[in-house]
Design a protein around this motif. Structure first.
Motif, mmCIF file in Angstrom:
data_model
loop_
_atom_site.group_PDB
_atom_site.id
_atom_site.type_symbol
_atom_site.label_atom_id
_atom_site.label_comp_id
_atom_site.label_asym_id
_atom_site.label_seq_id
_atom_site.Cartn_x
_atom_site.Cartn_y
_atom_site.Cartn_z
ATOM 1 N N HIS A 185 4.162 -25.252 7.408
ATOM 2 C CA HIS A 185 3.285 -24.724 6.365
ATOM 3 C C HIS A 185 3.659 -23.276 6.072
ATOM 4 N N HIS A 186 3.787 -22.942 4.796
ATOM 5 C CA HIS A 186 3.995 -21.563 4.349
ATOM 6 C C HIS A 186 2.656 -21.111 3.782
ATOM 7 N N LEU A 187 2.032 -20.132 4.429
ATOM 8 C CA LEU A 187 0.667 -19.742 4.099
ATOM 9 C C LEU A 187 0.538 -18.239 3.920
ATOM 10 N N THR A 188 -0.517 -17.859 3.226
ATOM 11 C CA THR A 188 -0.961 -16.470 3.156
ATOM 12 C C THR A 188 -2.420 -16.467 3.569
ATOM 13 N N LEU A 189 -2.778 -15.610 4.524
ATOM 14 C CA LEU A 189 -4.156 -15.508 4.996
ATOM 15 C C LEU A 189 -4.921 -14.571 4.069
ATOM 16 N N THR A 190 -5.986 -15.087 3.430
ATOM 17 C CA THR A 190 -6.697 -14.324 2.411
ATOM 18 C C THR A 190 -8.199 -14.275 2.672
ATOM 19 N N TYR A 191 -8.848 -13.438 1.890
ATOM 20 C CA TYR A 191 -10.309 -13.449 1.834
ATOM 21 C C TYR A 191 -10.721 -14.592 0.903
ATOM 22 N N PRO A 192 -11.972 -15.052 0.991
ATOM 23 C CA PRO A 192 -12.394 -16.228 0.222
ATOM 24 C C PRO A 192 -12.108 -16.160 -1.281
ATOM 25 N N ALA A 193 -12.279 -15.017 -1.905
ATOM 26 C CA ALA A 193 -12.089 -14.910 -3.357
ATOM 27 C C ALA A 193 -10.648 -15.184 -3.782
ATOM 28 N N GLN A 194 -9.679 -14.944 -2.900
ATOM 29 C CA GLN A 194 -8.277 -15.157 -3.232
ATOM 30 C C GLN A 194 -7.752 -16.518 -2.766
ATOM 31 N N ALA A 195 -8.557 -17.261 -2.024
ATOM 32 C CA ALA A 195 -8.102 -18.525 -1.434
ATOM 33 C C ALA A 195 -7.749 -19.548 -2.509
ATOM 34 N N ILE B 296 -5.793 -23.208 -1.652
ATOM 35 C CA ILE B 296 -5.001 -23.985 -0.702
ATOM 36 C C ILE B 296 -3.798 -24.639 -1.372
ATOM 37 N N SER B 297 -3.905 -24.974 -2.660
ATOM 38 C CA SER B 297 -2.754 -25.586 -3.352
ATOM 39 C C SER B 297 -1.597 -24.598 -3.485
ATOM 40 N N ALA B 298 -1.896 -23.303 -3.420
ATOM 41 C CA ALA B 298 -0.867 -22.259 -3.471
ATOM 42 C C ALA B 298 -0.555 -21.709 -2.075
ATOM 43 N N GLY B 299 -1.098 -22.351 -1.033
ATOM 44 C CA GLY B 299 -0.843 -21.905 0.337
ATOM 45 C C GLY B 299 -1.653 -20.700 0.749
ATOM 46 N N LYS B 300 -2.702 -20.378 -0.005
ATOM 47 C CA LYS B 300 -3.553 -19.230 0.326
ATOM 48 C C LYS B 300 -4.792 -19.738 1.044
ATOM 49 N N VAL B 301 -4.824 -19.534 2.361
ATOM 50 C CA VAL B 301 -5.896 -20.059 3.196
ATOM 51 C C VAL B 301 -6.923 -18.962 3.492
ATOM 52 N N SER B 302 -8.184 -19.305 3.330
ATOM 53 C CA SER B 302 -9.270 -18.349 3.535
ATOM 54 C C SER B 302 -9.508 -18.088 5.023
ATOM 55 N N ILE B 303 -9.850 -16.855 5.316
ATOM 56 C CA ILE B 303 -10.262 -16.473 6.656
ATOM 57 C C ILE B 303 -11.522 -17.239 7.073
ATOM 58 N N LEU B 304 -12.269 -17.753 6.093
ATOM 59 C CA LEU B 304 -13.502 -18.497 6.384
ATOM 60 C C LEU B 304 -13.264 -19.998 6.521
ATOM 61 N N ASN C 128 -3.905 -10.958 4.534
ATOM 62 C CA ASN C 128 -2.908 -10.910 3.471
ATOM 63 C C ASN C 128 -1.474 -11.034 3.968
ATOM 64 N N SER C 129 -1.301 -11.463 5.228
ATOM 65 C CA SER C 129 0.042 -11.755 5.729
ATOM 66 C C SER C 129 0.531 -13.072 5.156
ATOM 67 N N SER C 130 1.836 -13.146 4.926
ATOM 68 C CA SER C 130 2.493 -14.409 4.608
ATOM 69 C C SER C 130 3.190 -14.874 5.876
ATOM 70 N N LEU C 131 3.037 -16.158 6.195
ATOM 71 C CA LEU C 131 3.541 -16.663 7.457
ATOM 72 C C LEU C 131 4.014 -18.092 7.326
ATOM 73 N N VAL C 132 4.749 -18.504 8.342
ATOM 74 C CA VAL C 132 5.146 -19.897 8.475
ATOM 75 C C VAL C 132 4.598 -20.370 9.806
ATOM 76 N N CYS C 133 3.953 -21.540 9.784
ATOM 77 C CA CYS C 133 3.475 -22.140 11.025
ATOM 78 C C CYS C 133 3.823 -23.623 11.013
ATOM 79 N N VAL C 134 3.905 -24.202 12.204
ATOM 80 C CA VAL C 134 4.302 -25.592 12.361
ATOM 81 C C VAL C 134 3.225 -26.315 13.163
ATOM 82 N N GLU C 135 2.794 -27.477 12.664
ATOM 83 C CA GLU C 135 1.870 -28.325 13.422
ATOM 84 C C GLU C 135 2.640 -28.858 14.628
ATOM 85 N N THR C 136 2.118 -28.623 15.825
ATOM 86 C CA THR C 136 2.858 -29.013 17.025
ATOM 87 C C THR C 136 2.954 -30.527 17.184
#
Length: 138
Positions: free
Chosen positions: A75-85, A87-95, A61-69
């Motif tokens: 990318h502005h993302l939030t790491l989520t569990y599958p039910a909250q994923a 991708i169009s909202a930047g919520k990426v699943s742990i799976l 559930n962290s919000s983060l910024v990462c850059v493709e090297t």
């Protein structure tokens, strides 16, 4: 180069570890290809009590910024569990391969993971703008 030795050290809160282990034990999850990658990440993590998690570490559930090297794409993302994923909202699943790769990284660290078509992707965490483990800490 050995892929395991190339991976940066990661930190995981004991509460995230317990929840992710329960997720990985579910019959619909345990045989997914990413489950083995995620289990490997859990096995190499340094586990800390939630109160001791550094604020610059990606937790669930962290919000983060990462850059493709390779491309420099941010990318502005939030790491989520599958039910909250979502991708169009930047919520990426742990799976997902990217989600499992981001877990436990600190700002400044770079990690590679398998991308589409077998090519390797690489991202650097540049900011953790929200981390639930540190909410309320002063």
């Amino acid at each position: 180069m050995n892929a395991v030795s190339a991976q940066p050290p990661i930190f995981l809160s004991s509460s995230d570890l317990a929840q992710i282990e329960r997720l990985l034990a579910r019959p619909e999850v345990e045989n997914l290809p990413v489950a083995a990658l995620l289990a490997d990440e859990l096995a190499r993590a340094t586990v800390l009590p939630p109160a001791q998690m550094p604020a610059d570490v990606v937790t669930m559930n962290s919000s983060l910024v990462c850059v493709e090297t390779q491309s420099g794409k941010e990318h502005h993302l939030t790491l989520t569990y599958p039910a909250q994923a979502d991708i169009s909202a930047g919520k990426v699943s742990i799976l997902t391969p990217m989600g499992s790769a981001l877990l436990g990284l600190s700002v400044g660290q770079v990690i590679d993971w398998p991308g589409p078509g077998g090519r390797r992707l690489s991202v650097q965490v540049t900011q953790v703008s929200y981390q639930p483990e540190t909410v309320g800490k002063h």
